[in-house]
Design an enzyme around this catalytic site. Structure first.
Site, short mmCIF file in Angstrom:
data_model
loop_
_atom_site.label_atom_id
_atom_site.label_comp_id
_atom_site.label_asym_id
_atom_site.label_seq_id
_atom_site.Cartn_x
_atom_site.Cartn_y
_atom_site.Cartn_z
N CYS A 127 27.49 -19.54 -13.48
CA CYS A 127 28.71 -19.58 -12.68
C CYS A 127 29.50 -18.29 -12.90
O CYS A 127 29.42 -17.67 -13.97
CB CYS A 127 29.55 -20.80 -13.09
SG CYS A 127 31.18 -20.90 -12.31
N HIS A 128 30.28 -17.90 -11.90
CA HIS A 128 31.08 -16.67 -12.03
C HIS A 128 32.10 -16.77 -13.15
O HIS A 128 32.53 -15.75 -13.69
CB HIS A 128 31.77 -16.36 -10.70
CG HIS A 128 30.85 -15.77 -9.68
ND1 HIS A 128 30.46 -14.45 -9.70
CD2 HIS A 128 30.23 -16.33 -8.61
CE1 HIS A 128 29.65 -14.20 -8.69
NE2 HIS A 128 29.48 -15.32 -8.01
N THR A 129 32.50 -17.98 -13.52
CA THR A 129 33.44 -18.13 -14.63
C THR A 129 32.80 -17.67 -15.93
O THR A 129 33.47 -17.08 -16.80
CB THR A 129 33.90 -19.60 -14.75
OG1 THR A 129 34.45 -20.01 -13.51
CG2 THR A 129 34.95 -19.75 -15.84
N HIS A 172 28.50 -23.47 -18.76
CA HIS A 172 29.19 -24.76 -18.61
C HIS A 172 28.68 -25.59 -17.44
O HIS A 172 29.12 -26.72 -17.27
CB HIS A 172 30.69 -24.53 -18.45
CG HIS A 172 31.08 -23.79 -17.21
ND1 HIS A 172 30.82 -22.45 -17.04
CD2 HIS A 172 31.68 -24.20 -16.07
CE1 HIS A 172 31.26 -22.06 -15.86
NE2 HIS A 172 31.78 -23.11 -15.24
N GLU A 173 27.77 -25.07 -16.62
CA GLU A 173 27.22 -25.84 -15.49
C GLU A 173 25.81 -26.26 -15.88
O GLU A 173 24.86 -25.49 -15.72
CB GLU A 173 27.15 -24.96 -14.23
CG GLU A 173 28.26 -25.22 -13.25
CD GLU A 173 28.06 -24.49 -11.93
OE1 GLU A 173 26.92 -24.47 -11.42
OE2 GLU A 173 29.03 -23.96 -11.40
N CYS A 202 39.72 -38.55 -21.02
CA CYS A 202 39.76 -39.48 -22.16
C CYS A 202 39.87 -40.92 -21.68
O CYS A 202 39.45 -41.85 -22.36
CB CYS A 202 40.92 -39.13 -23.09
SG CYS A 202 42.56 -39.54 -22.45
N CYS A 219 47.23 -42.07 -21.70
CA CYS A 219 47.18 -40.72 -21.14
C CYS A 219 47.73 -40.75 -19.72
O CYS A 219 47.08 -41.26 -18.80
CB CYS A 219 45.75 -40.18 -21.15
SG CYS A 219 45.60 -38.53 -20.40
N CYS A 232 45.25 -39.05 -17.15
CA CYS A 232 44.07 -39.83 -16.75
C CYS A 232 44.46 -41.05 -15.92
O CYS A 232 43.70 -41.47 -15.04
CB CYS A 232 43.28 -40.27 -17.98
SG CYS A 232 42.32 -38.95 -18.74
N CYS A 256 43.28 -33.81 -17.87
CA CYS A 256 43.50 -34.48 -19.15
C CYS A 256 43.68 -33.44 -20.26
O CYS A 256 42.82 -32.57 -20.45
CB CYS A 256 42.31 -35.38 -19.47
SG CYS A 256 42.35 -36.10 -21.12
N ARG A 297 42.57 -30.15 -25.01
CA ARG A 297 42.75 -28.83 -24.40
C ARG A 297 43.04 -27.75 -25.43
O ARG A 297 42.51 -26.63 -25.34
CB ARG A 297 43.90 -28.90 -23.37
CG ARG A 297 44.18 -27.56 -22.69
CD ARG A 297 43.01 -27.14 -21.80
NE ARG A 297 43.21 -25.82 -21.24
CZ ARG A 297 42.89 -24.67 -21.83
NH1 ARG A 297 42.36 -24.69 -23.05
NH2 ARG A 297 43.09 -23.52 -21.24
N CYS A 348 30.48 -27.65 -11.91
CA CYS A 348 31.62 -26.76 -11.67
C CYS A 348 31.74 -26.38 -10.20
O CYS A 348 32.42 -27.04 -9.43
CB CYS A 348 31.53 -25.50 -12.54
SG CYS A 348 32.96 -24.40 -12.36
N ARG A 364 23.47 -19.83 -6.51
CA ARG A 364 23.33 -20.33 -7.86
C ARG A 364 21.92 -20.00 -8.37
O ARG A 364 20.93 -20.27 -7.70
CB ARG A 364 23.55 -21.84 -7.94
CG ARG A 364 25.03 -22.24 -8.03
CD ARG A 364 25.66 -21.74 -9.30
NE ARG A 364 27.05 -22.14 -9.47
CZ ARG A 364 28.10 -21.39 -9.13
NH1 ARG A 364 27.91 -20.21 -8.56
NH2 ARG A 364 29.33 -21.81 -9.36
#
Length: 717
Positions: free
Chosen positions: A381-383, A403-404, A433, A438, A441, A449, A453, A514, A712
């Protein structure tokens, strides 16, 4: 398929009549169209049945010719209804133009204006406000029918298109611009090249800003579209069936079928062209052969459905087999020894913009509330590239990015209740969560959430430590976005895992981690685009194309795709864009926002920045509709960048919003997206343009992603 807006629109549709025909029911329906701004009428035939298909009847869309309305075919082509009843096929018959739009000159001649909409979206005043028959037929009407009462609901997947004369032109061009969206296309005595005949010249010169010689006109010529497609196009479009009467009075001057025959032969497009002696251009000719076109459509719809189901079943079987083997392997390993640290390979980022290094790492056992997973596939991913480049203020080194992904649970820590060894998961960088305490959520307004974090932003697990160390010297390696999937194994928080069905191939499931989900959710959740809305999408990477795809799914009438790379326009049209604009090729002094406002008069209802460029974010806002336009920021800008516009843009009713992961709640919604894909309602295969093997191929994947030729790149470990 997102039907909420379609069902709301359906409440405003009025059934004018309903009569029995060949055991089924022929309904004539009236509704106010958001595409044309007028009251539109269409007819739909539902075949005889005691059980209504949940996704709607398979259908043949019939497009009529010049001077016709929705009743001509119903009254003059009765063999179609006999055959459709036999095949279990619905028939959809829209009008040929808006009526009563109040456009000067629309009733002055029989081959322009009323009864002569040519199945295009006009861009030339005064026609451009109402004459939007392409959007009406391809987006608004299918969305309305998909959300209709089950007795006349029509499938958006199992469908074909056919037509006569001008309608044949419409059928051919609509199918050629979206070959994956139609099981087949056929025509009777079609206008094959409006660029080369008097009817076409008159219509295109009136309706299109560039006239019949402009580049835009090529999108409304079957010959031009076929020629531009090149060899191999027939593999996706399939065989075309065309019948032509030899005594047709318009054969040589207006129809010119020989040009299509020659072009089809040139590019290798399968074409079954049949000439019939003694037949003219009338409905006597249509009635004589229409049953064969209905049967042709039904045969191709069944074949496409069978192929789709067989593919899904094969994928499900293979995935289930792999899942069973993996679960058995994991269970055996778990029984053989207690959970402890394991050694594996990972691509570690030691500094910004330096190639990732293949390292042996030690992955610790999961702690309370955590699971360790074996990563099966990772989509770049570009992130990931954004953080690797050093632009991310939270970027830490050394770290394991990624992360993907799609993964299988290998071990569970104390207190984990929702996952077990062998479960298939998609890691989520936005945890859920789901605690009653929360407020995030529990709220339907957000998916953000905050429970872990702070530690996630520091590259650590919830207890404030890392689970990764280098084997060679014990150096601690940071986590990334709570995922770190550029490794064969990683540790995740339980609340960051979306458990999915094991029949979903993980090399496709990773796409929902993502980018694709973000684009879909920006439309469906954040801005809640309604049927008939107009949309502009800036940036045509995977996220932008997902926005385009979602806009088409919810029934947007006009989808303007914007990029500086025209090579991306073919994919954009395939995903659902109705128009494409190269913002780098505009005349000097013309901004993209002013250009889009000029195209649409007041701007678009919804715009989306998928670039991360703050200047583009401003342009996206300023092309939003005066009074109510909403612009959504999706792209992530470089550290320290700020967005700006004149306050008057907001005072005059525009809204600026943003989205993270498209508003989806990871553990609840990602499994639902997977279910929609497995049901055939959410195709995602086209996003995977490159596939590599082995975690060591990640550097190559970065090069591929940065090339601009990739949506991708999936690396299978």
């Amino acid at each position: 398929m997102h039907f909420i807006a379609a069902r709301q629109l359906n409440k405003m549709a009025k059934v004018l009549s309903a009569i029995k025909v060949c055991g089924g029911t022929l309904r004539r329906i009236e509704h106010v169209s958001s595409s044309t701004g007028t009251t539109m009428t269409f007819a739909v035939f539902s075949p005889p049945t005691k059980i209504y298909p949940e996704q709607g009847f398979p259908a043949l869309y019939w497009l009529s010719g010049l001077t016709c309305n929705d009743t001509n075919f119903c009254q003059k082509a009765s063999p179609a209804f006999v055959q459709a009843a036999k095949e279990g096929l619905a028939l959809v018959m829209p009008d040929t133009s808006p009526r009563g739009a109040g456009v000067e000159g629309e009733d002055a001649s029989w081959d322009l204006g009323t009864g002569a909409g040519f199945y295009l979206d006009a861009t030339n005043a005064p026609w451009s406000t109402n004459y939007k028959m392409y959007s009406y037929v391809t987006a608004e009407l299918p969305a309305l029918l998909a959300g209709a009462d089950p007795s006349w609901r029509v499938s958006v997947v199992d469908r074909s298109v056919s037509g006569h004369s001008m309608g044949g032109h419409g059928a051919l061009t609509i199918a050629m611009k979206d070959p994956a969206g139609w099981a087949s296309v056929s025509a009777l005595a079609p206008i094959v090249d409006p660029l080369s005949c008097p009817w076409g010249h008159k219509a295109l010169d009136a309706y299109l800003a560039g006239g019949h010689t402009g580049e835009e006109a090529k999108q409304f010529s079957a010959v031009a579209l076929l020629r531009a497609s090149g060899k191999g196009f027939g593999c996706s479009l399939g065989e075309i069936l065309i019948d032509q009467g030899a005594a047709d009075e318009f054969l040589e001057a207006q129809l010119c079928p020989g040009t299509l025959q020659a072009c089809a032969a040139e590019v290798g497009q399968p074409l079954r062209f049949r000439t019939h002696e003694g037949y003219d251009h009338s409905y006597f000719f249509v009635a004589s052969f229409i049953a064969e076109h209905v049967a042709f459509a039904a045969t191709n719809i069944r074949a496409k459905a069978k192929a789709r189901h067989e593919k899904a079943q094969a994928e499900a079987d293979a995935a289930a087999k792999a899942a069973a083997a993996a679960e058995a392997e994991a269970s055996a390993a778990a029984e053989a020894s207690p959970v402890g640290p394991i050694e594996c390979q990972a691509m570690v980022a030691f500094a910004p913009n330096e190639p990732l290094t293949l390292e042996s790492i030690i992955v610790a056992a999961p702690k309370a509330g955590e699971v360790r997973v074996r990563v099966i596939a990772n989509a770049l991913c570009h992130t990931d590239v954004y953080t690797w480049s050093g632009q991310d203020p939270e970027g830490l080194f050394p770290a394991i990015l990624g992360h993907e992904a799609g993964a299988i649970v290998e071990a569970v820590g104390p207190g984990v209740t929702s996952l077990k060894v062998g479960d298939h998961v998609v890691p989520g960088y936005t945890p859920q969560c789901a605690s009653p305490s929360c407020i995030f959520c529990m709220s339907p307004k957000t998916n953000l959430c905050p429970s872990i974090r702070s530690s996630q932003g520091r590259g650590l697990m919830p207890d404030g430590t890392s689970r990764f160390t280098l084997k060679r010297d014990g150096t601690t390696v940071y986590h990334f976005m709570g995922c770190s999937t550029f490794a064969e194994y990683t540790v995740l928080a339980e609340i960051s895992c979306a458990k999915i069905r094991p029949e979903m191939p993980l090399e496709k499931a990773c796409l929902f981690g993502c980018g694709v989900s973000t684009g879909l959710g920006a439309v469906m959740n954040t801005t809640k685009v309604e049927v008939g809305a107009t949309v502009a999408v800036f940036g045509l990477g995977a996220v932008g194309l997902a926005v385009v795809q979602a806009a088409k799914m919810v029934g947007a009438s006009r989808i303007i795709a914007v990029d500086v790379n025209p090579d991306k326009f073919t994919a954009a049209v395939a995903f659902g864009a109705t128009e494409c604009v190269n913002s780098a090729a505009l005349p000097a002094g013309t901004t993209i926002q002013s250009h889009i406002v000029g195209m649409t008069k007041w701007g678009v209802d919804y715009s989306y920045d998928c670039t991360g460029n703050v200047d583009v974010m401003r342009a996206a806002l300023e092309c939003a509709h005066r009074g109510w336009g909403t612009s959504c920021v999706i792209g992530v800008a470089a550290s320290g960048m700020e967005i700006k516009t004149r306050p008057f843009q907001l005072v005059t009713g525009r809204k600026w919003v943003g989205t993270a992961f498209g508003g989806w709640k990871t553990r609840t919604d990602v499994p639902r997206l997977v279910d929609k894909h497995l049901a055939g309602e959410l195709p995602i295969d086209a996003y995977v343009t490159h596939t590599l093997t082995g975690v060591a191929a990640t550097n190559e994947a970065i090069k591929v992603l940065k090339s601009g030729q990739c949506l991708r790149c999936v690396v299978v470990y």
